[in-house]
Design an enzyme around this catalytic site. Sequence first.
Site, PDB file in Angstrom:
ATOM      1  N   PRO A 219      -5.977   2.206   4.488  1.00 49.40           N
ATOM      2  CA  PRO A 219      -6.084   1.590   5.600  1.00 49.40           C
ATOM      3  C   PRO A 219      -7.406   0.821   6.026  1.00 49.40           C
ATOM      4  O   PRO A 219      -7.507  -0.223   6.676  1.00 49.40           O
ATOM      5  CB  PRO A 219      -5.593   2.515   6.458  1.00 49.40           C
ATOM      6  CG  PRO A 219      -4.697   3.373   6.022  1.00 49.40           C
ATOM      7  CD  PRO A 219      -5.544   3.702   4.856  1.00 49.40           C
ATOM      8  N   TYR A 220      -8.241   1.578   5.636  1.00 47.52           N
ATOM      9  CA  TYR A 220      -9.864   1.259   6.030  1.00 47.52           C
ATOM     10  C   TYR A 220     -10.161  -0.368   5.283  1.00 47.52           C
ATOM     11  O   TYR A 220     -10.218  -1.308   5.828  1.00 47.52           O
ATOM     12  CB  TYR A 220     -10.848   2.187   5.541  1.00 47.52           C
ATOM     13  CG  TYR A 220     -12.502   1.503   5.627  1.00 47.52           C
ATOM     14  CD1 TYR A 220     -12.724   1.095   6.802  1.00 47.52           C
ATOM     15  CD2 TYR A 220     -13.148   1.663   4.519  1.00 47.52           C
ATOM     16  CE1 TYR A 220     -14.234   0.452   6.729  1.00 47.52           C
ATOM     17  CE2 TYR A 220     -14.347   0.958   4.673  1.00 47.52           C
ATOM     18  CZ  TYR A 220     -14.891   0.472   5.592  1.00 47.52           C
ATOM     19  OH  TYR A 220     -16.304  -0.043   5.904  1.00 47.52           O
ATOM     20  N   GLY A 221      -9.644  -0.196   4.078  1.00 48.22           N
ATOM     21  CA  GLY A 221      -9.969  -1.540   3.348  1.00 48.22           C
ATOM     22  C   GLY A 221      -8.862  -2.647   3.584  1.00 48.22           C
ATOM     23  O   GLY A 221      -9.201  -3.755   3.688  1.00 48.22           O
TER      24      GLY A 221
END
Length: 415
Positions: A219-221
């Site tokens: 989710p960060y990327g």
Amino acid sequence: MLNFNRTRSQPRSTRSMSLGGMDYVDPKRKGNFVGKVFLAAALTALCIIMIKRSPSLNPPSPFSIREPGVTHVLVTGGAGYIGSHATLRLLRENYRVTIVDNLSRGNLGAVRVLQELFPEPGRLQFIYADLGDKESVNKIFLENKFDAVMHFAAVAYVGESTLDPLKYYHNITSNTLLVLESMAKYGVKTLIYSSTCATYGEPEKMPIIEITEQKPINPYGKAKKMAEDIIFDFSKNSKMAVMILRYFNVIGSDPEGRLGEAPRPELREHGRISGACFDAARGITTGLKVRGTDYKTPDGTCIRDYIDVTDLVDAHVKALEKAQPGKVGIYNVGTGKGRSVKEFVNACKKATGVDIKVDYLPRRPGDYAEVYSDPSKINRELNWTAQYTDLEKSLQVAWKWQKSHRNGYGILSAI
């Protein structure tokens, strides 16, 4: 003898009494007189206050006007690890800086260090605000005249993003949208966006170049890529100058020992490996946890490109200087050399002089085996090359700050 007769020399309006040759003012009349004095004093004070508050008589804040020869940069997340180092560099280069931070990850102590280093009026201001609040963002842009924005503010832990994905999509993607909308509304012409190599995911071919396909796996990327997509789409019909810097694993600290990395204790499990190594070396934790030893790499641990924070902020300043209206520049910021986690741990042991206990655990969700950059493009177009490439020396500098700041900045990151 008492004489209550009014004499001709005494006007009727004074209503005085004579007692034994002495005149006394009527108490009712005296009360009216005192009241008028107080009323006059109050009106005078009110006039003074109104005059002082009059915009025509008060000089405007230097942050609210554009001055020839002065570039005013908004640094979002400027109380954080990377943002504070970037602010230090900008101030050294004579930029005017406004930091906006909600201190959820940043340190108020870092801001105070910067304020002490640059106390001159019109150099640095700090605004406590949340970029997820549309009204606050609008007010910040309304009351200040920015020439450029360096957008660092974001939650940035891969492991945490897999546990709380909605937090990451809101904090990274939605907040970037609000900043971009206000930039467009108030005519701020330059954006330097802090992105990440996590947008590439786990490419089949190394090293990573800027046209490597983006396939984020956590989710960060994904949130960072969404923010990039928003910026790309907006730029198609805008004359804004945009630079997107996708950087790799950040380490190190200010060589002069003024700033460093002070992660929040409750986030140690998700933080950078450098912070985890230092915590283990200082005895804050019982040892270092290395997650994943069965990757398809020479020693089974993940391979990363470790970039010193001093080099990273240098890339941001060069990007700001080279940004061109109507164009989007995309650059990887790394050393071009991959190091395994085991190599990193050995360097950390040498830098700290501590034989850190290491526990090897299963893989962390959302991690990838090997990621390192090809920095040829940023070298060619921005004349930038990493200078602090000795891993052990970068860790020594950071360790020196850690030892002298056992409680971080010693100030709670809250107001």
